[in-house]
Scaffold this active site. Structure first.
Site, PDB file in Angstrom:
ATOM      1  N   ARG A 127      61.756  81.569  57.845  1.00 12.96           N
ATOM      2  CA  ARG A 127      60.536  82.365  58.048  1.00 12.96           C
ATOM      3  C   ARG A 127      59.584  81.658  59.003  1.00 12.96           C
ATOM      4  O   ARG A 127      58.739  82.304  59.604  1.00 12.96           O
ATOM      5  CB  ARG A 127      59.808  82.581  56.713  1.00 12.96           C
ATOM      6  CG  ARG A 127      60.545  83.463  55.716  1.00 12.96           C
ATOM      7  CD  ARG A 127      59.826  83.467  54.368  1.00 12.96           C
ATOM      8  NE  ARG A 127      58.443  83.885  54.437  1.00 12.96           N
ATOM      9  CZ  ARG A 127      58.032  85.144  54.462  1.00 12.96           C
ATOM     10  NH1 ARG A 127      58.906  86.117  54.430  1.00 12.96           N
ATOM     11  NH2 ARG A 127      56.741  85.435  54.514  1.00 12.96           N
ATOM     12  N   ARG A 155      57.650  75.223  67.214  1.00 14.01           N
ATOM     13  CA  ARG A 155      57.348  75.542  68.610  1.00 14.01           C
ATOM     14  C   ARG A 155      57.119  74.277  69.427  1.00 14.01           C
ATOM     15  O   ARG A 155      56.426  73.366  68.971  1.00 14.01           O
ATOM     16  CB  ARG A 155      56.097  76.412  68.694  1.00 14.01           C
ATOM     17  CG  ARG A 155      56.206  77.703  67.940  1.00 14.01           C
ATOM     18  CD  ARG A 155      55.479  78.821  68.672  1.00 14.01           C
ATOM     19  NE  ARG A 155      55.574  80.045  67.885  1.00 14.01           N
ATOM     20  CZ  ARG A 155      54.697  80.387  66.951  1.00 14.01           C
ATOM     21  NH1 ARG A 155      53.650  79.634  66.712  1.00 14.01           N
ATOM     22  NH2 ARG A 155      54.863  81.504  66.288  1.00 14.01           N
ATOM     23  N   ARG A 165      58.632  83.676  40.673  1.00 14.07           N
ATOM     24  CA  ARG A 165      57.482  82.783  40.688  1.00 14.07           C
ATOM     25  C   ARG A 165      56.243  83.663  40.592  1.00 14.07           C
ATOM     26  O   ARG A 165      56.172  84.741  41.214  1.00 14.07           O
ATOM     27  CB  ARG A 165      57.419  81.970  41.982  1.00 14.07           C
ATOM     28  CG  ARG A 165      58.625  81.116  42.226  1.00 14.07           C
ATOM     29  CD  ARG A 165      58.797  80.026  41.211  1.00 14.07           C
ATOM     30  NE  ARG A 165      57.815  78.948  41.369  1.00 14.07           N
ATOM     31  CZ  ARG A 165      57.688  77.938  40.522  1.00 14.07           C
ATOM     32  NH1 ARG A 165      58.465  77.869  39.439  1.00 14.07           N
ATOM     33  NH2 ARG A 165      56.792  76.985  40.732  1.00 14.07           N
ATOM     34  N   ARG A 176      47.990  75.923  48.285  1.00 13.95           N
ATOM     35  CA  ARG A 176      47.086  76.205  49.398  1.00 13.95           C
ATOM     36  C   ARG A 176      45.736  76.664  48.874  1.00 13.95           C
ATOM     37  O   ARG A 176      45.615  77.043  47.703  1.00 13.95           O
ATOM     38  CB  ARG A 176      47.679  77.245  50.356  1.00 13.95           C
ATOM     39  CG  ARG A 176      48.104  78.550  49.709  1.00 13.95           C
ATOM     40  CD  ARG A 176      48.859  79.442  50.715  1.00 13.95           C
ATOM     41  NE  ARG A 176      49.369  80.641  50.066  1.00 13.95           N
ATOM     42  CZ  ARG A 176      50.153  81.548  50.647  1.00 13.95           C
ATOM     43  NH1 ARG A 176      50.525  81.407  51.904  1.00 13.95           N
ATOM     44  NH2 ARG A 176      50.564  82.596  49.976  1.00 13.95           N
ATOM     45  N   GLU A 187      45.510  78.085  45.019  1.00 10.65           N
ATOM     46  CA  GLU A 187      46.694  78.852  44.636  1.00 10.65           C
ATOM     47  C   GLU A 187      47.731  77.922  43.994  1.00 10.65           C
ATOM     48  O   GLU A 187      48.147  76.949  44.601  1.00 10.65           O
ATOM     49  CB  GLU A 187      47.254  79.495  45.903  1.00 10.65           C
ATOM     50  CG  GLU A 187      48.317  80.519  45.671  1.00 10.65           C
ATOM     51  CD  GLU A 187      48.665  81.271  46.967  1.00 10.65           C
ATOM     52  OE1 GLU A 187      47.759  81.686  47.719  1.00 10.65           O
ATOM     53  OE2 GLU A 187      49.867  81.425  47.224  1.00 10.65           O
ATOM     54  N   TYR A 218      62.416  89.144  48.677  1.00 10.58           N
ATOM     55  CA  TYR A 218      61.198  88.575  49.285  1.00 10.58           C
ATOM     56  C   TYR A 218      60.919  89.402  50.538  1.00 10.58           C
ATOM     57  O   TYR A 218      61.540  89.192  51.574  1.00 10.58           O
ATOM     58  CB  TYR A 218      61.524  87.124  49.649  1.00 10.58           C
ATOM     59  CG  TYR A 218      60.408  86.197  50.104  1.00 10.58           C
ATOM     60  CD1 TYR A 218      59.124  86.640  50.399  1.00 10.58           C
ATOM     61  CD2 TYR A 218      60.670  84.845  50.238  1.00 10.58           C
ATOM     62  CE1 TYR A 218      58.139  85.742  50.808  1.00 10.58           C
ATOM     63  CE2 TYR A 218      59.692  83.944  50.645  1.00 10.58           C
ATOM     64  CZ  TYR A 218      58.428  84.406  50.933  1.00 10.58           C
ATOM     65  OH  TYR A 218      57.468  83.508  51.346  1.00 10.58           O
ATOM     66  N   ASP A 277      58.290  91.147  53.393  1.00  9.54           N
ATOM     67  CA  ASP A 277      56.979  91.257  54.029  1.00  9.54           C
ATOM     68  C   ASP A 277      56.546  92.721  54.017  1.00  9.54           C
ATOM     69  O   ASP A 277      57.368  93.629  53.868  1.00  9.54           O
ATOM     70  CB  ASP A 277      57.056  90.737  55.465  1.00  9.54           C
ATOM     71  CG  ASP A 277      57.125  89.218  55.519  1.00  9.54           C
ATOM     72  OD1 ASP A 277      56.616  88.569  54.596  1.00  9.54           O
ATOM     73  OD2 ASP A 277      57.690  88.679  56.491  1.00  9.54           O
TER      74      ASP A 277
END
Ligand code: UDP
Length: 381
Positions: A171, A175, A247, A277, A298, A346, A348
């Site tokens: 995911r 770069r 989860r 996070r 979180e 999972y 998006d």
């Protein structure tokens, strides 16, 4: 015809809209007191901040059809997710990019130099990475893996990255330039008024009725022509074969005056920090201005009965149980399982919408051709 759709999240809303536009009556129920599922947003009364109640949701897609669809129901504002990570006593840019690499190793490399440098770090003996850890060691090498992925992933998934599939890490891009946009998709944005009004607009059709705070009761399926189930697959069967592992997330809210962390999402790579996070919600709506601020710490943990399921675990054990539920679903006529929970994947938001649009079309084709609809219109495998 008359359909019952269980769940007023993205899948239920988009499929319901398709069917309603094709002339069918849709009753959509949801056990919660709001639509939009886990992308529900609500304005915080005290600060005026638009809250992503179940954690951050950033819309990104390469799919022109999906982008046109969401823009039909909401005004989208430009938004690019620029995530930072605090790890080993410093703050770095994510996804791993040239700035991250140069800062982490104290260097001033140009792209080609960095590429060669990272290739030296990488474990090239791993030819076909299977696990999350192998994927990371193969592509970024151990130091970056340990700083950014290992601890975070152990916290997020509650297991060793050696047990997780490589697909989870795929995911995230790496770069060799200074592009710190978390996503590489052509279209990115945030609905100006939040996701909930967008989903309400999708549901706003004369042939759709929505009932909130309404748990499913099998008696509701009597007299309807078909049921679409976007709740948990195992939940439909009262968990009779056991529970598929998820989860769940706990959010610890705290308020702050001014700017707490200067960005929407700060990840914490160190295993010793108990949360994964911190999200500061006002930064998800940068076109607004608020003096007060609301943040979420979180925490991730295994979902227990009664918890909200977030991420399907899909390890070997869960996949075996999933196969049993698939077989059971395929023996159950009159119901189609859709979406993240219905197919235990999972997903998006953009993929959820694409699949729901396609599921609606596929279902309507079944009707036209006089075939009964299958349990799954997209494979849960
Ligand atoms: N991940 C990580 N470190 C980070 C961010 C992500 O190790 O700083 C891993 C983690 O295993 C996570 C996966 O990459 O589950 C996917 O991350 P993404 O940000 O896409 O997760 P989401 O926002 O969907 O929770």
């Amino acid at each position: 015809m008359r359909f019952l759709l269980v769940g007023a999240g993205l899948s239920g809303a988009v499929i319901g809209r398709k069917l309603a536009e094709a002339g069918h009556e849709c009753r959509i129920i949801d056990s919660r007191d709001h639509v939009a599922g886990n992308c529900h947003t609500a304005r915080d009364q005290a600060t005026g901040v638009m809250m992503h109640v179940y954690g951050p949701h950033i819309f990104h897609t390469d799919d022109q059809g999906v982008w046109d669809y969401v823009n039909r129901f909401a005004t989208f504002m430009p938004f690019q997710n620029r995530v930072k990570s605090t790890t080993q006593g410093a703050v770095y840019s994510l996804p791993i990019n040239l700035l991250t690499i140069n800062q982490f190793f104290g260097k001033t490399m140009r792209p080609d130099e960095a590429r060669d440098f990272i290739a030296d770090q990488a474990d090239l003996t791993i030819e076909d990475p299977q696990s999350f850890e192998e994927q990371a060691l193969r592509f970024v090498g151990r130091p970056l893996y340990e700083a950014f992925f290992k601890g975070y992933t152990e916290k997020q998934w509650g297991c060793s990255p050696t047990e997780l599939p490589a697909s989870i890490l795929k995911r995230l891009p790496v770069r060799f330039n200074y592009d710190d946009n978390y996503f590489f998709h052509r279209f990115q944005g945030m609905p100006r008024d939040g996701y909930t009004p967008m989903v309400e607009a999708i549901l706003d059709h004369p042939r759709i009725t929505v009932e909130l705070s309404t748990p499913y009761d099998p008696a509701m399926a009597e007299g309807v022509d078909h049921v679409f189930w976007s709740g948990p697959l195992d939940g439909y069967f009262d968990y009779q074969l056991g529970r598929l592992g998820y989860r769940t997330l706990d959010f610890e809210r705290f308020d702050h005056q001014g700017d707490y962390q200067g960005c929407a999402v700060m990840n914490y790579g160190d295993r010793e920090v108990p949360y994964t996070r911190i999200t500061e919600h006002k930064h998800f709506s940068p076109w607004e201005s608020h003096e007060g601020s609301v943040c979420y710490r979180e925490f991730s943990r295994a979902a227990e009965p009664g918890d909200i399921p977030y991420y399907p675990i899909r390890l070997v054990q869960e996949k075996a149980l999933l196969e049993e539920y698939i077989a059971l679903a395929e023996r159950t006529p009159g119901v189609t399982f859709v979406g993240r929970l219905g197919t235990y994947r999972y997903l998006d938001m953009d993929v959820t919408i694409r699949e729901a649009l396609d599921a609606g079309d596929a279902f309507l084709s079944c009707l036209t051709e006089g075939r009964s609809a299958p349990a799954f219109l997209t494979s849960p495998r």
